[in-house]
Every structure is written in C-alpha cells, then in structure tokens.
Scaffold this motif. Structure first.
Motif, PDB file in Angstrom:
ATOM      1  N   GLU A 143       0.944  -1.325   0.177  1.00 28.76           N
ATOM      2  CA  GLU A 143       0.000   0.029   0.055  1.00 28.76           C
ATOM      3  C   GLU A 143       0.894   1.285   0.028  1.00 28.76           C
ATOM      4  O   GLU A 143       1.655   1.463   0.881  1.00 28.76           O
ATOM      5  N   ASP A 167      -4.977   2.822  -4.466  1.00 25.71           N
ATOM      6  CA  ASP A 167      -4.950   2.715  -2.847  1.00 25.71           C
ATOM      7  C   ASP A 167      -6.591   2.661  -2.475  1.00 25.71           C
ATOM      8  O   ASP A 167      -6.759   1.736  -1.629  1.00 25.71           O
ATOM      9  N   ALA A 190      -8.465  -0.683  -0.566  1.00 25.77           N
ATOM     10  CA  ALA A 190      -9.327  -0.341   0.761  1.00 25.77           C
ATOM     11  C   ALA A 190     -10.625  -0.573   0.882  1.00 25.77           C
ATOM     12  O   ALA A 190     -11.162  -1.386   1.572  1.00 25.77           O
ATOM     13  N   GLU A 250     -12.927  -3.449   2.556  1.00 27.22           N
ATOM     14  CA  GLU A 250     -14.174  -3.359   3.116  1.00 27.22           C
ATOM     15  C   GLU A 250     -15.283  -4.174   2.682  1.00 27.22           C
ATOM     16  O   GLU A 250     -16.233  -4.771   3.415  1.00 27.22           O
ATOM     17  N   TYR A 276     -16.430   2.961  -1.699  1.00 25.62           N
ATOM     18  CA  TYR A 276     -15.530   3.397  -0.691  1.00 25.62           C
ATOM     19  C   TYR A 276     -14.917   4.795  -0.984  1.00 25.62           C
ATOM     20  O   TYR A 276     -14.367   4.939  -2.252  1.00 25.62           O
ATOM     21  N   THR A 286     -12.343   7.788   0.446  1.00 22.66           N
ATOM     22  CA  THR A 286     -11.243   8.247   1.595  1.00 22.66           C
ATOM     23  C   THR A 286     -11.250   9.787   1.572  1.00 22.66           C
ATOM     24  O   THR A 286     -11.214  10.420   0.473  1.00 22.66           O
ATOM     25  N   VAL A 313     -15.159   3.029   8.266  1.00 17.88           N
ATOM     26  CA  VAL A 313     -14.407   1.961   8.007  1.00 17.88           C
ATOM     27  C   VAL A 313     -14.654   0.906   9.059  1.00 17.88           C
ATOM     28  O   VAL A 313     -14.723   1.399  10.299  1.00 17.88           O
ATOM     29  N   ASN A 346      -6.955   1.108   9.903  1.00 16.32           N
ATOM     30  CA  ASN A 346      -6.115   1.376   8.745  1.00 16.32           C
ATOM     31  C   ASN A 346      -5.613   0.068   8.317  1.00 16.32           C
ATOM     32  O   ASN A 346      -4.573   0.173   7.503  1.00 16.32           O
ATOM     33  N   ALA A 364      -7.274  -1.719   6.368  1.00 19.77           N
ATOM     34  CA  ALA A 364      -8.376  -2.087   4.955  1.00 19.77           C
ATOM     35  C   ALA A 364      -7.614  -2.392   3.532  1.00 19.77           C
ATOM     36  O   ALA A 364      -7.592  -3.348   2.929  1.00 19.77           O
ATOM     37  N   GLY A 365      -6.468  -1.384   3.424  1.00 19.95           N
ATOM     38  CA  GLY A 365      -5.745  -1.468   2.350  1.00 19.95           C
ATOM     39  C   GLY A 365      -5.076  -2.830   2.171  1.00 19.95           C
ATOM     40  O   GLY A 365      -4.678  -3.244   1.243  1.00 19.95           O
TER      41      GLY A 365
END
Length: 292
Positions: free
Chosen positions: A7, A104, A108, A112, A126, A128, A266, A270, A272-273
């Motif tokens: 990531e 990225d 993620a 999820e 999703y 971010t 989420v 941190n 997820a990725g």
C-alpha cells in the motif's frame, strides 16, 4: 498460500505478507522517498517469503488499462520522483508471480467489501477523505475501471453560499477535493481538523460537500453501501451531519437503504488497504478476471 501486499502513500509505504484469508503474518513500513530508495527495501522484505501473488494499491493517477503500453505505471502523480514509474515492471523483474494492480482506494474498498463494514453486500462505494479525496466502486466482487480508474475526488460540487474559500485543487480549484480535503479544512479555518473538533460549523460545511458527492455517486452507481474513510472521517460527529444533509439533498428521489446503515465508517480501520491487497493478490493468483 503466502501472498504479498503493498500500500503506497504520500509519506509511507506499507508492505505485508499474509495468507488468502487476509491475515497478516509480517508487515513493515518504509518512508516514501524516491523509487531508488524505497523500492529495494520493499522488494527485499517480500523476497524473504515464497509468495504466490502480490496485490498493490498505489497513489495515483496510475495506468490500469491492461491494453496500454504503460499498464502498471504510476503516471502524472504530483510526487515528481514517482512520475512515469513502472511499478508493476519493477515487481515482475524480481518476482515471477501474478500482480494485482489498482489504486489505494480500490484496495481499501475491496477489503471493506470482503471483510469490513460492507461485508455481505453486492455493491460498495468506498471513499477516503484526508490529504486527498478518492473513491472506488466494487460490484459483485469486481473493481470498476474503464479507460482508467475513477477519480471521484475531483467531482464538481455546488459551493455553499457562505463559503468564500477559493479551493485547494491545482487543476479545478473548487472541486470536492479542493473544498473538502484535509488541507482545505486547514487552510480555510487556519487550524488542523483535530483542533477544530468542537466547532460544529466546520463539520456542517464539510458535510455539505461530502453529502453532495454521495448523492451524485448514489444516482450514478446506486451502491448498496457507502464506506467513508480517511483522516477527516476520524471526526465521528461528521456522520450525523452527512446523513442528515444527504437525506435532504436526495429528497426521496430514489430508494436507498436506511441511511444509518447506508453511510458507514470503515470497519477495518487502517488495515483495509493491506487486507484488500492480500485478497486481491489471491484473486489474481487464482486467475480471477477484473473489470478493466
């Protein structure tokens, strides 16, 4: 099955080795400097294991079109030393394994969708919201790409009538990212978001722009669930403002799930990725086809 995941971020790279269930065995963090400095450390770490596939979630823009001569490249990123860098090529030189290559936000989102707060749904958006804004869409287990990957953060939004801030985006000034990213919050208000937690005006305005975007994504994609991540979304109080304004803006035009379930934070935090990267590596190693 041992798999690798990478990531990439503006300040750090995270690399991990794990299994096909998304469970991490070992993980390292390397500062993002230049390809000559960062990549050898990533390759050396992964080379300690007999991995069968690698999943990469990269900052962008990147080339995800498998028919393109620059497939696997980071392209016009503002990180100058990484411009036109053949990321997949560097991995292929070292490892004779399949490589899943995407953004990225897509990795993620995939994490999820499979194991986080969108688990059990057929479709997931999703988004971010942090230093930048980006989004990905998963439908029936496949990541949406077309000529290129979506750039959801640069959606044009209607300016709030009381907002005189010019915007931060170098390309569009007052697009979603220009008005609602972390740096935009800091420049508009003169303080970092974490210092503005108790000021509801900050988060009501932020929610105004985010809710607009979610209405647009809803009308175009009709996802079953929306997951919001990134540093801005650590301000949990913003969710109530987003959900309220989303309902008002959508105004009952189309049916959506109950908004409390529809717009979620989420679930994998941190991780997820990296988890998404491992799962995508598994799919690539299994010759699963993705939407290109």
């Amino acid at each position: 099955m041992l798999l690798g995941a990478i990531e990439t971020g503006g300040t750090k790279f995270v690399a991990a080795v794990g299994n096909e269930h998304g469970e991490v065995i070992e993980e390292i963090t390397i500062p993002t400097t230049t390809p000559d400095e960062t990549m050898p450390k990533i390759l050396q770490f992964l080379n300690q294991y007999k991995i069968e596939g690698i999943g990469v979630g990269s900052f962008g823009p990147i080339d995800v079109n498998r028919q393109s001569p620059t497939y696997g490249f980071i392209t016009t990123t503002p990180k100058l030393s990484w411009r036109h860098y053949n990321f997949v090529g560097a991995l292929k030189e070292k490892f004779s394994v399949p490589v899943a290559w995407t953004t990225d936000v897509n990795v993620a989102g995939y994490g999820e969708y499979k194991l986080g707060n969108a688990k059990g749904t057929e479709s997931c958006l999703y988004l971010t919201i942090g230093t930048g804004i980006g989004g990905g869409f998963i439908q029936s287990g496949k990541i949406l790409n077309a000529y290129g990957h979506p750039e959801m953060g640069h959606l044009l939004v209607k300016r709030h009538p009381d907002d005189q801030f010019e915007g931060m985006c170098l390309y569009h000034h007052d697009c979603l990212e220009g008005l609602a990213s972390g740096p935009a919050v800091e420049k508009r208000w003169g303080k970092k978001g974490v210092e503005l937690s108790t000021n509801p005006k900050v988060w009501e305005l932020e929610a105004y722009y985010i809710a607009q975007a979610l209405v647009s994504y809803t009308l175009v994609l009709r996802p079953e669930r929306i997951i919001l991540g990134g540093g801005i979304m650590n301000q949990k109080q913003i969710f109530q403002f987003i959900r309220q304004q989303f309902k008002e803006m959508l105004n009952g035009y189309v049916d959506v799930p109950d908004v409390e379930k529809y717009i979620q934070p989420v679930g994998l935090q941190n991780k997820a990725g990296i988890i998404g990267g491992l799962l995508l590596a598994k799919e690539e190693a299994s010759k699963t086809n993705f939407v290109l």
